[in-house]
Design a protein around this motif. Structure first.
Motif, PDB file in Angstrom:
ATOM      1  N   ALA A   1       0.647  -1.272   0.123  1.00  0.00           N
ATOM      2  CA  ALA A   1       0.029   0.143  -0.263  1.00  0.00           C
ATOM      3  C   ALA A   1       0.834   1.303  -0.036  1.00  0.00           C
ATOM      4  CB  ALA A   1      -0.869  -0.086   1.229  1.00  0.00           C
ATOM      5  N   LYS A   2       2.057   1.158   0.663  1.00  0.00           N
ATOM      6  CA  LYS A   2       2.718   2.334   0.703  1.00  0.00           C
ATOM      7  C   LYS A   2       3.669   2.473  -0.644  1.00  0.00           C
ATOM      8  CE  LYS A   2       6.621   4.588   3.536  1.00  0.00           C
ATOM      9  NZ  LYS A   2       7.347   4.383   4.633  1.00  0.00           N
ATOM     10  N   SER A   3       4.099   1.349  -1.143  1.00  0.00           N
ATOM     11  CA  SER A   3       5.242   1.266  -2.566  1.00  0.00           C
ATOM     12  C   SER A   3       4.186   1.461  -3.602  1.00  0.00           C
ATOM     13  CB  SER A   3       5.842  -0.019  -2.464  1.00  0.00           C
ATOM     14  OG  SER A   3       5.125  -1.147  -2.644  1.00  0.00           O
ATOM     15  N   CYS A   4       2.804   1.332  -3.400  1.00  0.00           N
ATOM     16  CA  CYS A   4       2.065   1.313  -4.783  1.00  0.00           C
ATOM     17  C   CYS A   4       0.813   2.197  -4.400  1.00  0.00           C
ATOM     18  CB  CYS A   4       1.405   0.025  -5.372  1.00  0.00           C
ATOM     19  SG  CYS A   4       2.949  -1.153  -5.572  1.00  0.00           S
ATOM     20  N   PRO A   5       1.032   3.368  -4.008  1.00  0.00           N
ATOM     21  CA  PRO A   5      -0.300   4.222  -3.634  1.00  0.00           C
ATOM     22  C   PRO A   5      -1.285   4.380  -4.466  1.00  0.00           C
ATOM     23  CG  PRO A   5       1.505   5.743  -4.007  1.00  0.00           C
ATOM     24  CD  PRO A   5       2.152   4.246  -4.110  1.00  0.00           C
ATOM     25  N   GLU A   6      -1.015   4.039  -6.001  1.00  0.00           N
ATOM     26  CA  GLU A   6      -2.170   4.230  -6.832  1.00  0.00           C
ATOM     27  C   GLU A   6      -3.345   3.097  -6.773  1.00  0.00           C
ATOM     28  OE1 GLU A   6       1.691   5.701  -8.407  1.00  0.00           O
ATOM     29  OE2 GLU A   6       1.020   3.929  -7.442  1.00  0.00           O
ATOM     30  N   ILE A   7      -2.657   2.067  -6.278  1.00  0.00           N
ATOM     31  CA  ILE A   7      -3.756   0.895  -6.121  1.00  0.00           C
ATOM     32  C   ILE A   7      -3.977   0.300  -4.654  1.00  0.00           C
ATOM     33  CG2 ILE A   7      -3.305   0.028  -8.282  1.00  0.00           C
ATOM     34  CD1 ILE A   7      -1.599  -2.250  -7.149  1.00  0.00           C
ATOM     35  N   SER A   8      -3.709   1.319  -3.756  1.00  0.00           N
ATOM     36  CA  SER A   8      -3.797   1.003  -2.062  1.00  0.00           C
ATOM     37  C   SER A   8      -5.020   0.605  -1.762  1.00  0.00           C
ATOM     38  CB  SER A   8      -3.214   2.142  -1.266  1.00  0.00           C
ATOM     39  OG  SER A   8      -3.956   3.210  -1.530  1.00  0.00           O
ATOM     40  N   ALA A   9      -5.977   1.213  -2.428  1.00  0.00           N
ATOM     41  CA  ALA A   9      -7.507   0.915  -1.967  1.00  0.00           C
ATOM     42  C   ALA A   9      -7.869  -0.606  -2.227  1.00  0.00           C
ATOM     43  CB  ALA A   9      -8.471   1.837  -2.843  1.00  0.00           C
ATOM     44  N   LEU A  10      -7.067  -1.274  -3.190  1.00  0.00           N
ATOM     45  CA  LEU A  10      -7.467  -2.645  -3.426  1.00  0.00           C
ATOM     46  C   LEU A  10      -6.941  -3.572  -2.398  1.00  0.00           C
ATOM     47  CD1 LEU A  10      -6.723  -2.973  -6.995  1.00  0.00           C
ATOM     48  CD2 LEU A  10      -8.859  -3.314  -6.182  1.00  0.00           C
ATOM     49  N   PHE A  11      -5.970  -3.295  -1.780  1.00  0.00           N
ATOM     50  CA  PHE A  11      -5.288  -4.196  -0.754  1.00  0.00           C
ATOM     51  C   PHE A  11      -6.250  -4.627   0.544  1.00  0.00           C
ATOM     52  CE2 PHE A  11      -1.659  -2.059  -2.702  1.00  0.00           C
ATOM     53  CZ  PHE A  11      -0.975  -3.209  -3.358  1.00  0.00           C
ATOM     54  N   ASP A  12      -7.054  -3.866   0.759  1.00  0.00           N
ATOM     55  CA  ASP A  12      -8.040  -4.052   2.049  1.00  0.00           C
ATOM     56  C   ASP A  12      -9.516  -3.852   1.608  1.00  0.00           C
ATOM     57  OD1 ASP A  12      -6.191  -4.501   4.022  1.00  0.00           O
ATOM     58  OD2 ASP A  12      -5.335  -2.520   4.025  1.00  0.00           O
ATOM     59  N   TYR A  13      -9.856  -4.039   0.319  1.00  0.00           N
ATOM     60  CA  TYR A  13     -11.017  -3.864  -0.161  1.00  0.00           C
ATOM     61  C   TYR A  13     -12.081  -5.046   0.169  1.00  0.00           C
ATOM     62  CZ  TYR A  13     -14.771  -2.144  -3.212  1.00  0.00           C
ATOM     63  OH  TYR A  13     -16.081  -1.786  -3.807  1.00  0.00           O
ATOM     64  N   CYS A  14     -13.043  -4.337   1.014  1.00  0.00           N
ATOM     65  CA  CYS A  14     -14.070  -5.648   1.484  1.00  0.00           C
ATOM     66  C   CYS A  14     -15.635  -4.680   1.175  1.00  0.00           C
ATOM     67  CB  CYS A  14     -13.725  -6.090   2.880  1.00  0.00           C
ATOM     68  SG  CYS A  14     -12.455  -7.043   2.931  1.00  0.00           S
TER      69      CYS A  14
END
Length: 326
Positions: free
Chosen positions: A297-310
């Motif tokens: 999430a830190k190294s790829c902020p453009e897609i950070s919302a996907l990592f914990d999306y529920c």
């Protein structure tokens, strides 16, 4: 007048000959005619087969060579390397090989005794190595491709060996990590399931290249094709035309594998796209015995919302902005 002595009688024995045996036509001409017809029939076939064989021979991709021995001294980490310089920013294509079993790093990777396997994975090491080899072949053929072996430290009994590092080490032991591809083969060591294999590999691609991939190819089991192409790709909203899947099945009953895949993975992921609930979420917890946490999430902020999306409902597709949609 003296009497004349009669001349001696000469008998000539003439053998009796059966008329039916006196003469018979030789079958030679018949054989010659039949042989000529065979030549005329099969010669074109032989010529065509020879032509096809030659075309394949000269155009086939170079096979991955097996090393003469697989001793521990053959490890690439112990060899001097003259690594080909690569501008990682120019890479455009991502090749993902999801991990399954854990190669423990010692002995031949072709011997399943050197792997940590679950009982149902016995006999599948050949398929694992076929996935590894196919991934290497693809980056050899495409100089702008990055290969990511993906898989975390999912089994406590395997210790601190990740699936990803096991695959990388197996490729190295086989002598496949040649200087021309060495820089373009990396690991992703946090993924706990197939969705994370794809998502986290995209993140690793960004960490290595600074960009997001123009195209993605996943190399895995053929019976998992629909899960990756129809479910995971849709969850990530990655364009279908730029997403490819190469399937190589293990030996065994393919129909049984397909049925188990549908029940245990395809249908659960279809209902819960991001593995937030139930058995999918529980599997993620079980596959993280060392309590690892990624930093994507830190190294790829453009897609950070996907990592914990529920989302609610769990089958809803992420509707935010994503770099591969621009």
């Amino acid at each position: 007048m003296p009497s004349r002595t009669p001349p001696p009688t000469v008998r000539i024995n003439i053998p009796t000959v059966n008329v039916s045996e006196a003469w018979a036509p030789t079958p030679l001409r018949k054989q010659r005619i039949f042989g000529t017809r065979l030549v005329r029939l099969y010669l074109p076939c032989v010529l065509i087969l020879s032509l096809v064989t030659n075309i394949y021979y000269f155009t086939r991709p170079a096979p991955l060579a097996l090393p003469a021995t697989l001793s521990s001294q053959q490890s690439g980490a112990q060899m001097h390397r003259e690594i080909t310089d690569t501008d990682m920013r120019q890479l455009t294509d991502l090749v993902v090989v999801p991990g399954h079993g854990v190669y423990l790093g010692a002995g031949s990777p072709l011997d399943e005794a050197n792997w940590y396997l679950q009982e149902q994975q016995r006999g599948e090491v050949g398929a694992f190595m076929a996935h590894v080899g196919k991934g290497i072949e693809m980056v050899k053929e495409h100089e702008r491709a990055l290969l990511v072996f993906s898989g975390s430290k999912t089994r406590l009994e395997a210790g601190a060996h990740s699936e990803a590092l096991g695959y990388w080490t197996a490729a190295d032991r086989m002598g496949w990590l040649t200087n021309d591809v060495f820089r373009r083969v990396v690991t992703e060591e946090y993924a706990r399931d197939s969705l994370e294999n794809v998502l986290f590999s995209i993140a690793r691609f960004h960490e290595v290249t600074g960009n997001y991939p123009d195209r993605i190819t996943v190399v895995g089991f053929e019976f998992k094709r629909e899960r990756f192409v129809d479910v995971h790709r849709r969850a990530l909203r990655y364009p279908r035309i730029r997403f490819n899947y190469v399937g190589i099945n293990p030996p065994g009953d393919a129909a049984h594998l397909v049925a188990a895949e549908k029940k245990n993975a395809y249908e659960p992921f279809s209902r819960d796209l991001y593995a937030c609930e139930g058995t999918l979420a529980e599997k993620r917890r079980e596959r993280n015995p060392f309590m690892l946490a990624h930093g994507y999430a830190k190294s790829c902020p453009e897609i950070s919302a996907l990592f914990d999306y529920c989302p609610k409902p769990a089958s809803s597709v992420f509707d935010g902005d994503l770099p591969w949609l621009n």
